[in-house]
Design a protein around this motif. Structure first.
Motif, short mmCIF file in Angstrom:
data_model
loop_
_atom_site.label_atom_id
_atom_site.label_comp_id
_atom_site.label_asym_id
_atom_site.label_seq_id
_atom_site.Cartn_x
_atom_site.Cartn_y
_atom_site.Cartn_z
N LEU A 151 0.81 -1.30 -0.12
CA LEU A 151 0.20 0.05 0.06
C LEU A 151 0.76 1.29 -0.10
CD1 LEU A 151 -2.70 -1.22 2.52
CD2 LEU A 151 -2.96 -0.61 0.13
N ALA A 152 2.10 1.20 0.69
CA ALA A 152 2.90 2.27 0.96
C ALA A 152 3.80 2.36 -0.45
CB ALA A 152 3.63 2.22 2.05
N GLY A 153 3.91 1.46 -1.19
CA GLY A 153 4.63 1.63 -2.47
C GLY A 153 6.30 1.46 -2.00
N LYS A 154 6.57 0.94 -1.11
CA LYS A 154 7.86 0.77 -0.49
C LYS A 154 8.57 -0.79 -0.61
CE LYS A 154 7.54 4.61 2.41
NZ LYS A 154 7.78 5.18 3.62
N PRO A 155 9.74 -0.93 -0.90
CA PRO A 155 10.21 -2.09 -1.02
C PRO A 155 10.58 -3.01 -0.02
CG PRO A 155 11.96 -0.44 -1.11
CD PRO A 155 11.01 0.09 -1.07
N LEU A 156 10.18 -4.20 0.17
CA LEU A 156 9.95 -5.14 1.44
C LEU A 156 11.17 -6.29 1.13
CD1 LEU A 156 9.15 -6.64 3.94
CD2 LEU A 156 7.27 -7.48 2.74
N VAL A 157 12.18 -6.33 1.89
CA VAL A 157 13.23 -7.49 1.99
C VAL A 157 12.74 -8.51 3.04
CG1 VAL A 157 15.49 -8.18 2.15
CG2 VAL A 157 15.00 -5.91 1.06
N TRP A 158 12.32 -9.78 2.76
CA TRP A 158 11.74 -10.49 3.67
C TRP A 158 12.82 -11.66 3.86
CZ3 TRP A 158 10.53 -15.31 1.95
CH2 TRP A 158 10.41 -15.63 0.64
N GLY A 159 12.90 -12.62 4.91
CA GLY A 159 13.34 -13.58 5.17
C GLY A 159 12.58 -14.61 6.08
N HIS A 165 16.75 -24.51 7.06
CA HIS A 165 16.39 -23.85 5.97
C HIS A 165 15.86 -22.56 5.96
CE1 HIS A 165 15.26 -28.29 5.47
NE2 HIS A 165 16.26 -28.03 4.27
N GLY A 166 16.39 -21.87 4.95
CA GLY A 166 15.96 -20.25 5.24
C GLY A 166 15.75 -19.95 3.60
N GLN A 167 14.78 -18.78 3.53
CA GLN A 167 14.35 -18.10 2.29
C GLN A 167 14.54 -16.67 2.57
OE1 GLN A 167 9.97 -19.36 1.80
NE2 GLN A 167 10.47 -21.45 2.31
N VAL A 168 14.78 -16.17 1.30
CA VAL A 168 15.17 -14.61 1.17
C VAL A 168 14.46 -14.15 -0.12
CG1 VAL A 168 16.69 -12.57 1.18
CG2 VAL A 168 17.36 -14.74 2.28
N GLY A 169 13.74 -12.88 -0.24
CA GLY A 169 13.20 -12.41 -1.53
C GLY A 169 12.73 -11.04 -1.06
N ILE A 170 12.39 -10.38 -2.20
CA ILE A 170 12.14 -8.95 -2.25
C ILE A 170 10.82 -8.75 -2.65
CG2 ILE A 170 12.61 -6.67 -3.17
CD1 ILE A 170 15.38 -7.31 -3.14
N ALA A 171 9.91 -8.04 -2.03
CA ALA A 171 8.54 -7.60 -2.41
C ALA A 171 8.28 -6.18 -2.88
CB ALA A 171 7.54 -8.17 -1.43
N VAL A 231 13.04 -16.02 -5.40
CA VAL A 231 13.05 -16.14 -4.10
C VAL A 231 14.53 -17.27 -3.91
CG1 VAL A 231 11.42 -18.10 -4.23
CG2 VAL A 231 12.00 -17.15 -1.97
N LEU A 232 15.25 -16.95 -2.89
CA LEU A 232 16.47 -17.68 -2.76
C LEU A 232 16.13 -18.70 -1.61
CD1 LEU A 232 19.64 -18.08 -3.15
CD2 LEU A 232 19.80 -16.61 -1.34
N PHE A 233 16.52 -20.00 -1.78
CA PHE A 233 16.28 -20.89 -0.63
C PHE A 233 17.56 -21.44 -0.30
CE2 PHE A 233 12.42 -21.05 -3.09
CZ PHE A 233 11.41 -21.45 -2.16
N TYR A 234 17.84 -21.65 0.83
CA TYR A 234 19.26 -21.77 1.38
C TYR A 234 19.10 -23.02 2.35
CZ TYR A 234 23.49 -21.95 4.17
OH TYR A 234 24.89 -22.28 4.89
N ASP A 235 19.63 -24.33 1.96
CA ASP A 235 19.83 -25.46 2.85
C ASP A 235 20.97 -25.51 3.46
OD1 ASP A 235 20.05 -28.08 3.76
OD2 ASP A 235 19.18 -29.07 1.99
N ALA A 236 21.02 -25.33 4.69
CA ALA A 236 22.23 -25.36 5.57
C ALA A 236 23.11 -26.56 5.66
CB ALA A 236 22.24 -24.71 6.99
N LEU A 237 22.36 -27.82 5.51
CA LEU A 237 22.76 -29.17 5.77
C LEU A 237 23.71 -29.50 4.60
CD1 LEU A 237 19.86 -31.21 7.21
CD2 LEU A 237 21.84 -30.22 8.58
N THR A 238 23.18 -28.95 3.46
CA THR A 238 24.03 -29.30 2.18
C THR A 238 24.75 -28.23 1.78
OG1 THR A 238 22.19 -28.55 0.77
CG2 THR A 238 22.01 -31.12 1.72
N ALA A 239 24.70 -27.24 2.30
CA ALA A 239 25.59 -25.81 1.86
C ALA A 239 24.93 -25.42 0.54
CB ALA A 239 26.95 -26.07 1.88
#
Length: 384
Positions: A151-159, A165-171, A231-239
């Motif tokens: 609604l604000a028209g501002k970028p969101l970096v989310w994780g 496991h981890g995920q990272v993206g930008i909305a 979207v970036l997916f990171y698996d720590a067990l397999t690097a």
């Protein structure tokens, strides 16, 4: 990618010395550093991700950092939330993070937002910032932050992080898809694991936190290729990392909805005596007490595993008026207990003696209760 923030004033000599190792980076230079100094970044959450993100932003030279969190430091936080220490136990996390930032750079403007983030409070807070980083640990907040940024028209970096496991993206609508385009709707509240229930590898917090800070720096300064539409997916067990591209499929949101309404969190307070522990149910079943077990999940969930002797009656059918008619004690359950709580409110409102299984079928299994279903053998094998 155009820089998000206009550069601030020229850097004094001591600032040039402080940031000398990044000023020499190809394509970076003093202009990018001045953009960081002028940037205002809001961080949602001061836990595992937030406590990694905020000090890194301060060290990189972000001039204004806001931290929104209403939680206090607990002992179970310390293995992964590295900005908090034993001396901070019981303190508001925003205060602990403020001390951490002050130790890194006293000139950084750290703004504390210690109130709970809601549909009513977030827009006013977000209006003072150029960019928001969401490091929250629950789906209601993630969707609320996404919608407010939309609604604000501002970028969101989310994780997000869970277990290994981890995920990272930008909305950022207008520049790429949003979080809702990747995940149009949250999972049922009783099926969404949290770090509290599922656990998390502590080093995952700093790894994913570094990804979040890097994306924020790229947006502010205009360097590199941000994670827009990926979207970036990171698996720590397999690097290993992998990317999944996605596109815009949703329309802009019309307004904000409070998280507990949007995600179906608990409604009114439970009636007195409505809760039944898993241990008590197990004792009643083994003792032959008259109990009518009702599974209020969907059929595919019941097929995977259910408590022996229970009948299927999905919550939607109860909401439509389909209720048990005999006089036995009715014990309803779901995967954890949010849907069964709602069912109990409805059944008691119709005069039935109904109780919900606290913690759901998972709690029943944890105390040694037997379950049947197509997924039971596979689950037991996987846990060996």
């Amino acid at each position: 990618m155009l820089p998000l923030v206009d550069p601030g004033p020229a850097l004094p000599p001591e600032r040039i010395a402080r940031y000398s190792r990044q000023l020499m980076l190809p394509g970076f230079g003093e202009l990018a550093q001045r953009r960081l100094a002028a940037a205002r970044v809001l961080v949602i959450g001061a836990g595992g991700l937030g406590s990694a993100v905020v000090p890194a932003l301060a060290a990189a030279g972000v001039g204004t950092i806001g931290v929104a969190d209403d939680d206090r430091v607990e002992l179970s936080n310390l293995h992964r939330q590295l900005s908090h220490g034993v001396a901070d136990l019981g303190r508001p996390k925003v205060d602990s993070l403020a001390d951490a930032v002050r130790a890194i750079d006293p000139d950084c403007d750290l703004r504390r937002h210690g109130e709970r983030i809601t549909a009513a409070t977030l827009p006013g807070i977000l209006g003072d910032y150029d960019l928001v980083i969401d490091g929250s640990d629950n789906f209601p907040t993630r969707y609320l932050v996404n919608d407010a940024a939309d609604l604000a028209g501002k970028p969101l970096v989310w994780g997000s992080i869970l277990r290994f496991h981890g995920q990272v993206g930008i909305a950022w609508r207008g520049h790429g898809p949003t979080y809702r385009d990747l995940f149009p709707a949250p999972p049922p509240s009783d099926q969404a694991l949290s770090c509290e229930l599922g656990g998390v590898l502590p080093s995952l917090c700093t790894a994913v936190g570094s990804f979040l800070v890097t994306e924020a720096i790229k947006l502010v300064t205009g360097i590199g290729e941000p994670l827009l539409g990926r979207v970036l997916f990171y698996d720590a067990l397999t690097a290993r990392t992998r990317e999944v591209p996605y596109q815009q499929i949703t329309d802009p949101v019309a307004g904000l909805v409070d998280d507990e309404l949007f995600c179906g969190a608990d409604g009114p307070d439970d009636p007195v005596g409505a809760e039944l522990s898993a241990a008590e149910l197990l004792r009643m079943l083994r003792g032959g007490d008259p109990v009518r077990l009702v599974d209020v999940r969907e059929p595919h969930e019941s097929a995977a595993r259910r408590i022996s002797g229970s009948e299927e009656l999905p919550l939607a059918r109860i909401e439509a008026g389909d209720v048990p008619v005999d006089g036995s004690l009715v014990v309803v359950y779901c995967e954890r207990d949010p849907r069964s709580r709602k069912a109990v409110h409805l059944l008691r409102g119709r005069g039935l003696d109904a109780r919900f299984l606290a913690g759901g079928i998972r709690a029943f299994v944890d105390v040694g209760g037997e379950v049947v279903g197509a997924g039971v053998g596979a689950e037991a094998e996987a846990s060996v």
